[in-house]
Design an enzyme around this catalytic site. Structure first.
Site, PDB file in Angstrom:
ATOM      1  N   GLY A  60      12.484  51.663  33.892  1.00 48.80           N
ATOM      2  CA  GLY A  60      11.232  51.673  34.654  1.00 48.80           C
ATOM      3  C   GLY A  60      10.017  51.254  33.861  1.00 48.80           C
ATOM      4  O   GLY A  60       9.253  50.380  34.292  1.00 48.80           O
ATOM      5  N   THR A  61       9.821  51.854  32.680  1.00 49.22           N
ATOM      6  CA  THR A  61       8.658  51.523  31.860  1.00 49.22           C
ATOM      7  C   THR A  61       8.699  50.066  31.413  1.00 49.22           C
ATOM      8  O   THR A  61       7.687  49.354  31.460  1.00 49.22           O
ATOM      9  CB  THR A  61       8.585  52.448  30.623  1.00 49.22           C
ATOM     10  OG1 THR A  61       8.421  53.799  31.065  1.00 49.22           O
ATOM     11  CG2 THR A  61       7.416  52.071  29.729  1.00 49.22           C
ATOM     12  N   ARG A 116       2.573  59.818  31.993  1.00 44.91           N
ATOM     13  CA  ARG A 116       3.730  60.412  32.661  1.00 44.91           C
ATOM     14  C   ARG A 116       3.320  61.797  33.133  1.00 44.91           C
ATOM     15  O   ARG A 116       2.966  62.660  32.321  1.00 44.91           O
ATOM     16  CB  ARG A 116       4.903  60.491  31.681  1.00 44.91           C
ATOM     17  CG  ARG A 116       6.231  60.854  32.333  1.00 44.91           C
ATOM     18  CD  ARG A 116       7.298  61.071  31.258  1.00 44.91           C
ATOM     19  NE  ARG A 116       7.448  59.920  30.388  1.00 44.91           N
ATOM     20  CZ  ARG A 116       8.226  58.881  30.652  1.00 44.91           C
ATOM     21  NH1 ARG A 116       8.895  58.847  31.782  1.00 44.91           N
ATOM     22  NH2 ARG A 116       8.306  57.871  29.802  1.00 44.91           N
ATOM     23  N   ASP A 138       3.479  52.173  24.644  1.00 43.24           N
ATOM     24  CA  ASP A 138       2.520  53.279  24.547  1.00 43.24           C
ATOM     25  C   ASP A 138       2.097  53.464  23.097  1.00 43.24           C
ATOM     26  O   ASP A 138       2.645  52.856  22.183  1.00 43.24           O
ATOM     27  CB  ASP A 138       3.108  54.582  25.112  1.00 43.24           C
ATOM     28  CG  ASP A 138       4.440  54.942  24.461  1.00 43.24           C
ATOM     29  OD1 ASP A 138       4.595  54.730  23.249  1.00 43.24           O
ATOM     30  OD2 ASP A 138       5.325  55.439  25.177  1.00 43.24           O
ATOM     31  N   ASP A 153      10.785  49.098  22.144  1.00 41.21           N
ATOM     32  CA  ASP A 153      10.855  50.551  22.310  1.00 41.21           C
ATOM     33  C   ASP A 153      12.145  51.034  21.659  1.00 41.21           C
ATOM     34  O   ASP A 153      13.003  50.222  21.287  1.00 41.21           O
ATOM     35  CB  ASP A 153      10.829  50.924  23.794  1.00 41.21           C
ATOM     36  CG  ASP A 153      10.189  52.295  24.046  1.00 41.21           C
ATOM     37  OD1 ASP A 153      10.052  53.066  23.078  1.00 41.21           O
ATOM     38  OD2 ASP A 153       9.830  52.588  25.198  1.00 41.21           O
ATOM     39  N   GLY A 213      37.369  70.112  33.260  1.00 41.28           N
ATOM     40  CA  GLY A 213      36.290  69.674  32.379  1.00 41.28           C
ATOM     41  C   GLY A 213      36.436  70.067  30.930  1.00 41.28           C
ATOM     42  O   GLY A 213      35.672  69.600  30.081  1.00 41.28           O
ATOM     43  N   LYS A 249       0.240  54.248  28.912  1.00 35.14           N
ATOM     44  CA  LYS A 249       0.935  54.753  30.087  1.00 35.14           C
ATOM     45  C   LYS A 249       0.738  56.256  30.200  1.00 35.14           C
ATOM     46  O   LYS A 249       0.425  56.931  29.212  1.00 35.14           O
ATOM     47  CB  LYS A 249       2.430  54.429  30.023  1.00 35.14           C
ATOM     48  CG  LYS A 249       3.211  55.231  28.983  1.00 35.14           C
ATOM     49  CD  LYS A 249       4.683  54.869  28.998  1.00 35.14           C
ATOM     50  CE  LYS A 249       5.453  55.713  27.979  1.00 35.14           C
ATOM     51  NZ  LYS A 249       6.880  55.357  27.901  1.00 35.14           N
TER      52      LYS A 249
END
Length: 327
Positions: free
Chosen positions: A230-231, A198, A173, A223, A42, A196
């Site tokens: 999802g939103t 959350r 939102d 947005d 990594g 909305k």
């Protein structure tokens, strides 16, 4: 201090190469020679493969789908350029992922954006160019100059080219309502705002209400970014229930993963318009997604920085040559 030569030296991180090539095409310059190796455990190794002594260097790399690796690589690149005696290092970061972590809104949490900005400066960056920060106040986390660009005119010009009638701009939102109003003013259309909530730190939010008249209209959901979609899709479903005819969406940055793209394909969204600020291989074959390049905007910014000209006119009005709309 201006480098001894006026040549613009653009280099790319591992996920910034495609964007950097577009920048170089606009500037009629060659991409700098460099190498990145990721070892099996990594570790990341970076090397500048040409001289940068007394040069003004521009490093292109977003913090996108792999923000931890990409952020670490940015720090290593800055250090490499400084140790190679570059005159200055400007970080071209179209998307700054950790801009979401802009405050201490509960006990015992890190202000992640603050940590990132401090590390970038400590590594030796002289300037940062970014676009559509999730929280614009993050510019104040930097002590060095920050040029904060906007995708709005480029996205809106493409949306205008679609000639959508009876359009209403919809913010998911209240937090994005101010930006939604700017988009609506640019397009000359009304705006509606979703409500909305959350409950946790997951990527799931519930649409409770929509404020504004949307029935019988075509909607454009706007947005700054989406990770799971999802939103966007929940709001699109709610708009469809409220009598909206066609539904479009526009994002400054698109971070949809494979599952998100699959959900988009099955959603009522006709077309999702976004930019190439993030290298995202998951979206390549999705016919519902339209990518509009902002590389010319960043290239013009680099050109003005390099010539010691003002960048602020680009915040007010983007030159036509920067807006390259393709069907």
């Amino acid at each position: 201090m201006l480098g001894t030569e006026s040549e613009i030296k653009v280099f790319a991180g591992s996920t910034g190469k495609d964007f950097a090539i577009k920048i170089c095409n606009y500037l009629d310059s060659q991409l700098g020679k460099s190498k990145v190796i990721t070892f099996s455990e990594g570790n990341t190794y970076v090397k500048v493969e040409e001289t940068v002594r007394d040069k003004d260097v521009y490093l292109v790399q977003s913090m996108g789908l792999h923000p931890n690796d990409e952020f670490t690589e940015i720090l290593f690149w800055i250090d490499a350029f400084k140790r190679a005696s570059a005159s200055s290092v400007t970080v071209i970061m179209p998307y700054f992922s950790y801009a979401k972590g802009d405050k201490k809104d509960e006990p015992r949490v890190s202000i992640r954006a603050r940590v990132c900005t401090e590390c970038i400066e400590l590594a030796g960056a002289d300037r940062v160019v970014t676009m559509d920060l999730h929280s614009p106040q993050i510019q104040g986390f930097f002590k060095k100059p920050v040029d904060h660009l906007f995708a709005l005119p480029i996205l809106c010009e493409y949306i205008k080219s679609l000639n959508i009638e009876d359009l209403v701009v919809v913010s998911p939102d209240s937090g994005f309502a101010k930006e939604a109003r700017k988009i609506a003013r640019y397009l000359g259309v009304p705006v509606a705002i979703g409500d909305k909530e959350r409950e946790g730190h997951d990527e799931n939010a519930k649409i409770i209400e929509i404020v504004g008249n949307v029935e019988g209209k075509n909607a454009l959901i706007v947005d700054d970014f989406s990770i799971s979609g999802g939103t966007l899709i929940d709001l699109a479903n709610e708009l469809r229930k409220r009598g909206v005819k066609k539904i479009y969406a526009s994002l400054s940055h698109i971070l949809l993963n494979e599952k998100g793209v699959a959900k988009l394909k099955d959603s009522p969204i006709e077309k999702l318009i976004s930019t190439d600020s993030v290298y995202n291989p998951y979206i390549m074959d999705c016919k519902k997604i339209k990518i509009v390049s902002v590389a010319p905007l960043f290239a013009e910014t680099i050109n003005r920085i390099h010539k010691r000209e003002s960048v602020s006119p680009l915040f007010e009005k983007v030159p036509k040559k920067v807006i390259q709309i393709e069907d």
